[in-house]
Write a protein that holds these residues in place. Structure first.
Motif, PDB file in Angstrom:
ATOM      1  N   ARG A   3      30.971  20.532  23.016  1.00 18.50           N
ATOM      2  CA  ARG A   3      31.609  20.193  22.203  1.00 18.50           C
ATOM      3  C   ARG A   3      31.425  19.195  21.191  1.00 18.50           C
ATOM      4  NH1 ARG A   3      33.468  23.253  25.701  1.00 18.50           N
ATOM      5  NH2 ARG A   3      34.384  22.855  27.420  1.00 18.50           N
ATOM      6  N   ASN A   4      31.603  19.152  19.982  1.00 20.15           N
ATOM      7  CA  ASN A   4      30.995  18.651  18.775  1.00 20.15           C
ATOM      8  C   ASN A   4      29.485  17.879  18.560  1.00 20.15           C
ATOM      9  OD1 ASN A   4      33.563  18.410  17.635  1.00 20.15           O
ATOM     10  ND2 ASN A   4      34.305  16.800  19.059  1.00 20.15           N
ATOM     11  N   ASN A   5      28.788  19.133  18.586  1.00 21.14           N
ATOM     12  CA  ASN A   5      27.196  19.359  18.741  1.00 21.14           C
ATOM     13  C   ASN A   5      27.001  17.790  20.182  1.00 21.14           C
ATOM     14  OD1 ASN A   5      27.832  20.554  16.427  1.00 21.14           O
ATOM     15  ND2 ASN A   5      27.091  18.912  15.324  1.00 21.14           N
ATOM     16  N   ILE A   6      27.768  18.412  21.424  1.00 16.47           N
ATOM     17  CA  ILE A   6      27.509  17.406  22.518  1.00 16.47           C
ATOM     18  C   ILE A   6      27.289  18.687  23.984  1.00 16.47           C
ATOM     19  CG2 ILE A   6      27.920  15.519  24.212  1.00 16.47           C
ATOM     20  CD1 ILE A   6      28.893  14.199  21.961  1.00 16.47           C
ATOM     21  N   CYS A   7      25.903  18.941  23.987  1.00 19.97           N
ATOM     22  CA  CYS A   7      26.688  20.088  25.472  1.00 19.97           C
ATOM     23  C   CYS A   7      26.508  19.437  26.581  1.00 19.97           C
ATOM     24  CB  CYS A   7      25.081  20.821  25.511  1.00 19.97           C
ATOM     25  SG  CYS A   7      25.052  21.982  26.369  1.00 19.97           S
ATOM     26  N   LEU A   8      27.496  19.663  27.416  1.00 25.00           N
ATOM     27  CA  LEU A   8      28.398  18.679  27.989  1.00 25.00           C
ATOM     28  C   LEU A   8      27.287  19.595  29.560  1.00 25.00           C
ATOM     29  CD1 LEU A   8      32.064  19.331  27.329  1.00 25.00           C
ATOM     30  CD2 LEU A   8      30.318  17.002  26.957  1.00 25.00           C
ATOM     31  N   ASN A   9      26.922  20.170  29.838  1.00 27.75           N
ATOM     32  CA  ASN A   9      26.157  20.953  31.218  1.00 27.75           C
ATOM     33  C   ASN A   9      24.751  21.393  30.780  1.00 27.75           C
ATOM     34  OD1 ASN A   9      27.024  22.899  29.552  1.00 27.75           O
ATOM     35  ND2 ASN A   9      27.406  23.872  31.570  1.00 27.75           N
ATOM     36  N   SER A  10      24.132  21.600  31.731  1.00 28.08           N
ATOM     37  CA  SER A  10      22.504  21.949  31.086  1.00 28.08           C
ATOM     38  C   SER A  10      22.305  23.162  32.500  1.00 28.08           C
ATOM     39  CB  SER A  10      21.822  20.535  31.384  1.00 28.08           C
ATOM     40  OG  SER A  10      21.860  20.250  33.180  1.00 28.08           O
ATOM     41  N   HIS A  11      20.769  23.639  32.523  1.00 28.21           N
ATOM     42  CA  HIS A  11      20.267  24.763  33.609  1.00 28.21           C
ATOM     43  C   HIS A  11      19.671  23.969  34.002  1.00 28.21           C
ATOM     44  CE1 HIS A  11      19.768  28.034  35.616  1.00 28.21           C
ATOM     45  NE2 HIS A  11      21.140  28.614  34.793  1.00 28.21           N
ATOM     46  N   PRO A  12      19.178  23.890  35.412  1.00 25.47           N
ATOM     47  CA  PRO A  12      17.882  24.160  36.317  1.00 25.47           C
ATOM     48  C   PRO A  12      16.932  24.707  35.743  1.00 25.47           C
ATOM     49  CG  PRO A  12      19.423  23.759  37.490  1.00 25.47           C
ATOM     50  CD  PRO A  12      20.442  24.214  36.443  1.00 25.47           C
ATOM     51  N   ALA A  13      17.159  26.015  36.117  1.00 26.90           N
ATOM     52  CA  ALA A  13      15.674  26.924  35.455  1.00 26.90           C
ATOM     53  C   ALA A  13      15.079  26.535  34.281  1.00 26.90           C
ATOM     54  CB  ALA A  13      16.321  28.518  36.403  1.00 26.90           C
ATOM     55  N   GLY A  14      16.108  26.436  33.464  1.00 24.92           N
ATOM     56  CA  GLY A  14      15.625  26.547  31.826  1.00 24.92           C
ATOM     57  C   GLY A  14      15.257  25.108  31.774  1.00 24.92           C
ATOM     58  N   CYS A  15      15.443  24.324  32.119  1.00 28.54           N
ATOM     59  CA  CYS A  15      15.316  22.998  31.792  1.00 28.54           C
ATOM     60  C   CYS A  15      13.527  23.031  32.741  1.00 28.54           C
ATOM     61  CB  CYS A  15      15.449  21.171  32.913  1.00 28.54           C
ATOM     62  SG  CYS A  15      17.715  21.438  31.470  1.00 28.54           S
ATOM     63  N   ALA A  16      12.982  23.838  33.701  1.00 29.06           N
ATOM     64  CA  ALA A  16      12.197  23.583  34.687  1.00 29.06           C
ATOM     65  C   ALA A  16      11.547  24.527  33.656  1.00 29.06           C
ATOM     66  CB  ALA A  16      12.170  24.313  35.557  1.00 29.06           C
ATOM     67  N   GLU A  17      11.472  25.157  32.748  1.00 28.00           N
ATOM     68  CA  GLU A  17      10.610  26.141  31.648  1.00 28.00           C
ATOM     69  C   GLU A  17      10.527  25.474  30.150  1.00 28.00           C
ATOM     70  OE1 GLU A  17       9.248  29.378  31.283  1.00 28.00           O
ATOM     71  OE2 GLU A  17       9.527  28.975  33.958  1.00 28.00           O
ATOM     72  N   ASN A  18      11.410  24.860  30.385  1.00 30.46           N
ATOM     73  CA  ASN A  18      10.796  23.912  29.221  1.00 30.46           C
ATOM     74  C   ASN A  18       9.726  22.884  29.750  1.00 30.46           C
ATOM     75  OD1 ASN A  18      13.014  24.182  27.266  1.00 30.46           O
ATOM     76  ND2 ASN A  18      13.857  22.455  27.996  1.00 30.46           N
ATOM     77  N   VAL A  19       9.670  22.212  30.721  1.00 33.24           N
ATOM     78  CA  VAL A  19       8.536  21.890  30.811  1.00 33.24           C
ATOM     79  C   VAL A  19       6.614  22.913  31.555  1.00 33.24           C
ATOM     80  CG1 VAL A  19       7.845  20.672  33.175  1.00 33.24           C
ATOM     81  CG2 VAL A  19       9.790  19.918  32.594  1.00 33.24           C
ATOM     82  N   ARG A  20       7.731  23.450  32.192  1.00 33.76           N
ATOM     83  CA  ARG A  20       6.081  24.523  31.428  1.00 33.76           C
ATOM     84  C   ARG A  20       5.268  24.916  30.459  1.00 33.76           C
ATOM     85  NH1 ARG A  20       8.469  26.227  37.136  1.00 33.76           N
ATOM     86  NH2 ARG A  20      10.032  27.015  35.760  1.00 33.76           N
ATOM     87  N   GLY A  21       6.829  25.331  30.173  1.00 30.61           N
ATOM     88  CA  GLY A  21       5.751  25.822  29.063  1.00 30.61           C
ATOM     89  C   GLY A  21       5.073  24.958  27.820  1.00 30.61           C
ATOM     90  N   GLN A  22       5.887  22.956  27.655  1.00 30.97           N
ATOM     91  CA  GLN A  22       4.737  22.542  26.809  1.00 30.97           C
ATOM     92  C   GLN A  22       3.608  21.815  27.753  1.00 30.97           C
ATOM     93  OE1 GLN A  22       7.419  18.971  25.654  1.00 30.97           O
ATOM     94  NE2 GLN A  22       9.075  19.745  26.534  1.00 30.97           N
TER      95      GLN A  22
END
Ligand code: NAD
Length: 396
Positions: A3-22
């Motif tokens: 909503r209005n460029n704010i994301c209200l939820n998140s995904h644990p598996a996707g967040c873990a992939e962010n970390v692994r990619g970095q």
């Protein structure tokens, strides 16, 4: 749920992939040099954006013990946790798997209590590393809308507003590409002062003072706070606005820290690092910035100059802070800086040829041609990815 460029939820598996990619990128890019690269690092604002990249780069690039501080929300029965909550979980899991030493603290970085807890965590990390209890690298990467003054209990709120005159700016809805003209009233004196109170240097100075009192600083300690300047066409909302005023105060604090500690040989040096404009949870809500960044990304990708958080931070460590010659703590001035003593990681963003093309794009963009002429798609992908969504390797 955006909503209005704010994301209200998140995904644990996707967040873990962010970390692994970095982590993967870091391991290919940095390498530990004994006696030169940091062994114990404190990252204030460690769970997202630039702070998360700073922690990953220190831990997985240099095998440093990391103490990370952030303020995140765990999941409840009907809400997901914040992305930073899942990033921290993933970081801890990966760090444990790689036999790294890490202490992750959740709570208010502006409080005296968190400063105390961080000092204790640093001492215990040093004991586990069997090194002296001295922090080599301190990264200050907070982005917050509120701060409770630890002495008075008064709560201050920051605002993103121009100073001196009202302005109207074009911004873009990152999900559907529609434009909106946002009218922004000039900030009042109180709003300016409150924003400086939250995002200026006062808390940063308190951190350094607390760590000095705890005897955790040494002539090897390098202290970095992140800032942004950007090109002139964003100045009415950023550099010359309330946030810019707070960032001026942060820079003033860095100069004061250098006088108080560096000149007496108590630390190696304090710097602001001017980083590139990127998509993080904070930057998407600043009017004008999403449109500017979409144009910038298109130009920088076409010129092969594009970087994300982890590329910026590994370059900061490798080519600035721990550049071969600058590793000697007796010569901290060998860290490459501009005429005002700032580290410039926005050097590629601010190149004349890059900015000339960005201005051309910003002048020509319409809701009809935005997808073809800018990298709104890249902005949206990075924005979703910062919340764990839209990641190829995740089976949602
Ligand atoms: P972000 O929103 O991605 O992360 C902010 C971090 O601060 C999170 O870890 C959050 O948990 C933490 N935090 C907020 N309030 C806290 C509190 N009270 N106690 C403890 N932790 C708290 O932010 P970001 O975009 O990575 O920005 C970090 C810094 O980098 C800021 O100083 C920003 O101005 C600067 N910067 C950002 C950009 C950009 O484009 N995003 C560009 C240049 C510089």
């Amino acid at each position: 749920m955006v909503r209005n460029n704010i994301c209200l939820n998140s995904h644990p598996a996707g967040c873990a992939e962010n970390v692994r990619g970095q982590i993967e990128y870091t391991e290919k890019t940095l390498k530990k040099v004994k006696g030169q690269t940091p062994e114990l690092t404190l990252i204030i604002g460690c769970s997202n954006g630039y702070g998360l990249a700073s922690r990953i780069a220190a831990a997985f690039g240099y095998r440093a013990a990391t103490v990370g501080v952030s303020y995140e929300k765990p999941p409840t029965e009907n809400r997901t946790g914040t992305p930073g909550y899942y990033h921290n979980l993933a970081f801890d899991q990966e760090a444990a798997g790689s036999s790294l030493i890490y202490k992750t603290l959740d709570g208010d970085a502006f409080s005296n209590e968190m400063k105390k807890l961080s000092a204790e965590a640093a001492r215990s990390a040093a004991a586990e590393m069997m090194i002296l209890p001295k922090i080599d690298l301190i990264i200050y990467s907070l982005a917050s809308p509120v701060r409770t003054d630890p002495e008075t209990g008064v709560v201050y709120k920051s605002v993103i507003k121009p100073i001196g005159k009202s302005i109207s700016g074009k911004t873009v809805n990152i999900m559907d590409g529609s434009f909106q003209i946002v009218e922004m009233e000039s900030a009042s004196e109180d709003e300016i002062n409150n924003t400086v109170k939250v995002m200026g240097g006062e808390d940063f100075a308190l951190w350094i003072e607390a760590l000095n009192n705890e005897k955790l600083l040494s002539p090897k300690t390098r202290v970095i706070a992140y800032t942004y300047i950007g090109p002139e066409h964003t100045w009415s909302i950023y550099k010359n606005g309330t946030i810019g005023r707070a960032k001026d105060d942060l820079e003033k604090t860095v100069r004061a820290i250098n006088q108080k500690y560096t000149e007496k040989g108590l630390i190696a040096g304090a710097w602001v690092s001017v980083n590139k404009a990127l998509v993080t949870r904070s930057s998407a809500v600043i009017p004008v910035i999403p449109l500017y960044v979409s144009c910038l990304f298109r130009v920088m990708k076409e010129m092969n100059l594009h970087e994300g958080c982890i590329e910026q931070i590994t370059r900061l460590y490798r080519d600035r802070l721990y550049k071969e010659k600058s590793c000697n703590s007796a010569e901290p001035e060998t860290v490459p800086v501009d005429e005002n003593g700032r580290i410039r990681m926005d050097d590629w963003e601010m190149r004349d040829d890059v900015q000339a093309l960005v201005v051309e794009k910003m002048n020509a963009v319409t809701p009809e041609n935005i997808l073809e002429t800018t990298d709104l798609t890249g902005f949206r992908n990075d924005f979703l990815a910062a919340h764990g969504f839209g990641i190829d390797s995740v089976n949602y």
